[in-house]
Design an enzyme around this catalytic site. Structure first.
Site, PDB file in Angstrom:
ATOM      1  N   CYS A   1      -4.864   2.396  -3.676  1.00 34.99           N
ATOM      2  CA  CYS A   1      -3.369   2.952  -3.164  1.00 34.99           C
ATOM      3  C   CYS A   1      -2.198   1.872  -3.345  1.00 34.99           C
ATOM      4  O   CYS A   1      -1.656   1.770  -2.417  1.00 34.99           O
ATOM      5  CB  CYS A   1      -3.598   3.183  -1.602  1.00 34.99           C
ATOM      6  SG  CYS A   1      -5.024   4.430  -1.130  1.00 34.99           S
TER       7      CYS A   1
ATOM      8  N   HIS B   1       0.782  -1.135   0.105  1.00 37.99           N
ATOM      9  CA  HIS B   1       0.104  -0.079   0.027  1.00 37.99           C
ATOM     10  C   HIS B   1       1.021   1.148   0.078  1.00 37.99           C
ATOM     11  O   HIS B   1       1.910   1.208   0.627  1.00 37.99           O
ATOM     12  CB  HIS B   1      -0.651   0.035   1.412  1.00 37.99           C
ATOM     13  CG  HIS B   1      -1.956   1.051   1.377  1.00 37.99           C
ATOM     14  ND1 HIS B   1      -1.704   2.265   1.868  1.00 37.99           N
ATOM     15  CD2 HIS B   1      -3.089   0.864   1.134  1.00 37.99           C
ATOM     16  CE1 HIS B   1      -2.922   2.713   1.943  1.00 37.99           C
ATOM     17  NE2 HIS B   1      -3.646   2.020   1.657  1.00 37.99           N
TER      18      HIS B   1
ATOM     19  N   LYS C   1     -10.159  -0.732  10.715  1.00 40.49           N
ATOM     20  CA  LYS C   1     -10.322  -1.774   9.893  1.00 40.49           C
ATOM     21  C   LYS C   1     -10.770  -2.992  10.751  1.00 40.49           C
ATOM     22  O   LYS C   1     -10.789  -4.074  10.317  1.00 40.49           O
ATOM     23  CB  LYS C   1      -9.003  -2.165   9.132  1.00 40.49           C
ATOM     24  CG  LYS C   1      -8.858  -0.920   8.255  1.00 40.49           C
ATOM     25  CD  LYS C   1      -7.775  -1.246   7.378  1.00 40.49           C
ATOM     26  CE  LYS C   1      -7.054   0.017   6.222  1.00 40.49           C
ATOM     27  NZ  LYS C   1      -8.002   0.289   5.365  1.00 40.49           N
TER      28      LYS C   1
ATOM     29  N   GLN D   1      -4.469  -5.174   7.238  1.00 43.05           N
ATOM     30  CA  GLN D   1      -5.173  -6.296   6.520  1.00 43.05           C
ATOM     31  C   GLN D   1      -5.131  -7.624   7.301  1.00 43.05           C
ATOM     32  O   GLN D   1      -5.965  -8.609   6.905  1.00 43.05           O
ATOM     33  CB  GLN D   1      -5.140  -6.351   5.022  1.00 43.05           C
ATOM     34  CG  GLN D   1      -5.351  -5.073   4.333  1.00 43.05           C
ATOM     35  CD  GLN D   1      -6.787  -4.565   4.363  1.00 43.05           C
ATOM     36  OE1 GLN D   1      -7.828  -5.285   4.800  1.00 43.05           O
ATOM     37  NE2 GLN D   1      -7.046  -3.336   3.862  1.00 43.05           N
TER      38      GLN D   1
ATOM     39  N   ASP E   1       3.017  -4.861   8.045  1.00 42.42           N
ATOM     40  CA  ASP E   1       1.968  -3.959   7.869  1.00 42.42           C
ATOM     41  C   ASP E   1       0.781  -4.877   8.082  1.00 42.42           C
ATOM     42  O   ASP E   1       0.365  -5.587   7.119  1.00 42.42           O
ATOM     43  CB  ASP E   1       1.839  -3.175   6.552  1.00 42.42           C
ATOM     44  CG  ASP E   1       0.844  -2.533   6.130  1.00 42.42           C
ATOM     45  OD1 ASP E   1      -0.303  -2.594   6.878  1.00 42.42           O
ATOM     46  OD2 ASP E   1       0.352  -1.973   5.208  1.00 42.42           O
TER      47      ASP E   1
HETATM   48  N1  PLP Z   1      -1.554  -0.842   4.555  1.00 42.52           N
HETATM   49  C1  PLP Z   1      -2.750  -1.496   4.099  1.00 42.52           C
HETATM   50  C2  PLP Z   1      -2.394  -2.835   3.566  1.00 42.52           C
HETATM   51  C3  PLP Z   1      -3.846  -0.900   4.041  1.00 42.52           C
HETATM   52  O1  PLP Z   1      -4.893  -1.579   3.203  1.00 42.52           O
HETATM   53  C4  PLP Z   1      -4.119   0.565   4.303  1.00 42.52           C
HETATM   54  C5  PLP Z   1      -5.567   0.807   4.135  1.00 42.52           C
HETATM   55  O2  PLP Z   1      -6.437   0.661   3.496  1.00 42.52           O
HETATM   56  C6  PLP Z   1      -3.181   0.947   5.186  1.00 42.52           C
HETATM   57  C7  PLP Z   1      -2.076   0.599   5.155  1.00 42.52           C
HETATM   58  C8  PLP Z   1      -3.604   2.330   5.389  1.00 42.52           C
HETATM   59  O3  PLP Z   1      -4.314   2.508   6.609  1.00 42.52           O
HETATM   60  P1  PLP Z   1      -4.866   3.631   7.304  1.00 42.52           P
HETATM   61  O4  PLP Z   1      -5.420   4.600   6.248  1.00 42.52           O
HETATM   62  O5  PLP Z   1      -5.755   3.205   8.326  1.00 42.52           O
HETATM   63  O6  PLP Z   1      -3.843   4.435   7.840  1.00 42.52           O
END
Ligand code: PLP
Length: 406
Positions: free
Chosen positions: A364, A123, A226, A203, A200
């Site tokens: 993203c 992401h 999430k 998910q 990270d």
């Molecule tokens: N990393 C992953 C794999 C994500 O799916 C997301 C959000 O969709 C993020 C990071 C960023 O999360 P946040 O917008 O809650 O900071």
């Protein structure tokens, strides 16, 4: 408690929403999950009966709010199996957590020529903060490619990890592909090569995969919204010895021991990384979301989620003209697809008319989309409250989209 999806659905008031007369079918959970009534109630109760600033107020409400906030830290520590609750830093979410590590750890430990290893399925939140620190330090970004099976190319990983690799930052589950990466073995290899590792878990945590001791990583990050909690609250977990070695990421109140104009000394972890008034209500809400999830047998919950996801993959796999990008042998949470002759945004718009909420776009993950040769995909992403009936609703809505475009 045994997992019963119909009982669970009744806990989420928003799920009974009608969209233009059709039953809402919410399949945009990778973007943000819905909230159970207990979380909504917890936020209302916090602001109705406990609200005050923390750590400073020597009064009744100040004590209640302080207890709520630090109690939430204990709940998170237990949930992710942290070695100690002081390793849990509250942030605004995954994005802020990664920025904290890239900025604080990165600027301290990276120098010219060092390598930051990412994967092709990250992401933007796990790319851009590393690019910023790479520019500042002269470090280089290296990328492990993603193969045709939507999996990390492990041979490429073996050849990319080397003497100059300082950090590996990798998603546990891809938000765009649903790929569940073999984190444990990847982390073990990185560790053997002396590489610091960040997972990270944005998910991964929602699917109850956030056992940091089991994973063996150095940093683990996720977002409250999430995992059925509020927005604006998230977690950075790090090994105490690493966090101890890192300078503050932001300065301000509550993170200091003593301030003079000549010199300021800082508190230890976690306070050193929590300057200013934190999201106290959000932390309380996140704790109630975690407690809600923890009431279920994790095996049963995961079995239900797998059942729904595999059903979706089978049903969509049978559809003519549909290309699925969720091809990894291990997967969780999401199905990404395109339809011949229909732009993903048009798919999402038509599905919305049928009450089905999905996401369309690059999710993203622009570099991933480029490597797959597409601008966008449609993505249906699942949470514990989704059902096979909803998959049928999705499939019927896709058929309608086809009819409109053919
Ligand atoms: N990393 C992953 C794999 C994500 O799916 C997301 C959000 O969709 C993020 C990071 C960023 O999360 P946040 O917008 O809650 O900071």
């Amino acid at each position: 408690m045994n997992f019963d999806v119909e009982t669970v659905r009744r806990d989420f008031p928003i799920l009974s929403t009608l969209v233009r007369g059709k039953q809402l079918c919410y399949l945009d959970n990778a973007a943000s999950t819905q909230k159970p009534q207990v979380v909504i109630d917890r936020l209302r109760d916090f602001y109705s009966t406990e609200n005050a600033n923390i750590n400073r107020g020597i009064h009744h409400l100040g004590e209640l709010a302080t207890d709520a906030y630090h109690g939430a830290r204990r709940t998170v520590a237990d949930f992710i199996n942290a070695f100690s609750e002081k390793e849990v830093i509250f942030t605004a979410g995954t994005t802020e957590s990664i920025n904290l590590v890239a900025s604080s750890w990165g600027r301290t430990h990276l120098k010219k020529g060092d390598e930051i290893l990412l994967t092709g399925m990250e992401h933007h939140a796990n790319i851009v903060p590393w690019q910023i620190v790479a520019e500042q330090t002269g470090a280089l970004i290296k990328v492990i490619p993603v193969n045709e099976s939507s999996e990390i190319d492990t041979e490429a990983f073996d050849s990319l990890i080397g003497e100059r690799t300082r950090v590996l930052a990798i998603c546990q589950v891809s938000n765009s592909l649903g790929t569940l990466n073999p984190i444990k073995s990847i982390i073990a290899k990185a560790k053997a090569a002396g590489v610091t590792t960040l997972v990270d878990g944005a998910q991964g945590a929602p699917h109850l995969l956030a056992d940091v001791q089991e994973l063996g990583c150095d940093f683990y990050v996720f977002s409250g919204h999430k995992i059925y909690g509020p927005t604006g609250i998230g977690v950075l977990w790090g090994r105490a010895e690493l966090l101890d070695s890192m300078p503050p990421y932001k300065g301000g109140g509550d993170m200091i021991q003593r301030v003079t104009f000549e010199k300021t000394t800082y508190k230890g972890i976690p306070q050193r990384f929590e300057a200013g008034t934190p999201n106290i209500g959000g932390a309380a809400g996140l704790a109630s979301a975690i407690t809600y999830v923890q009431q279920f047998d994790p095996e049963e919950l995961r079995a239900h989620e797998t059942d729904v996801l595999e059903y979706a993959l089978a049903m969509l796999g049978d559809m003519q003209g549909l290309t699925s990008y969720t091809r990894a042998s291990k997967r969780a949470g999401a199905v990404s697809f395109t339809l011949d002759g229909i732009h993903p945004h048009d798919i999402a718009t038509i599905l919305d008319r049928e009450g089905v909420a999905i996401r369309a776009g690059n999710h993203c993950t622009q570099p991933l989309m480029q490597s797959m040769g597409v601008n966008a995909t449609a993505r249906a992403s699942f949470a514990m409250y989704n059902t096979k009936d909803e998959v049928d609703q999705l499939v019927n809505a896709i058929k309608k989209a086809y009819d409109l475009f053919s």
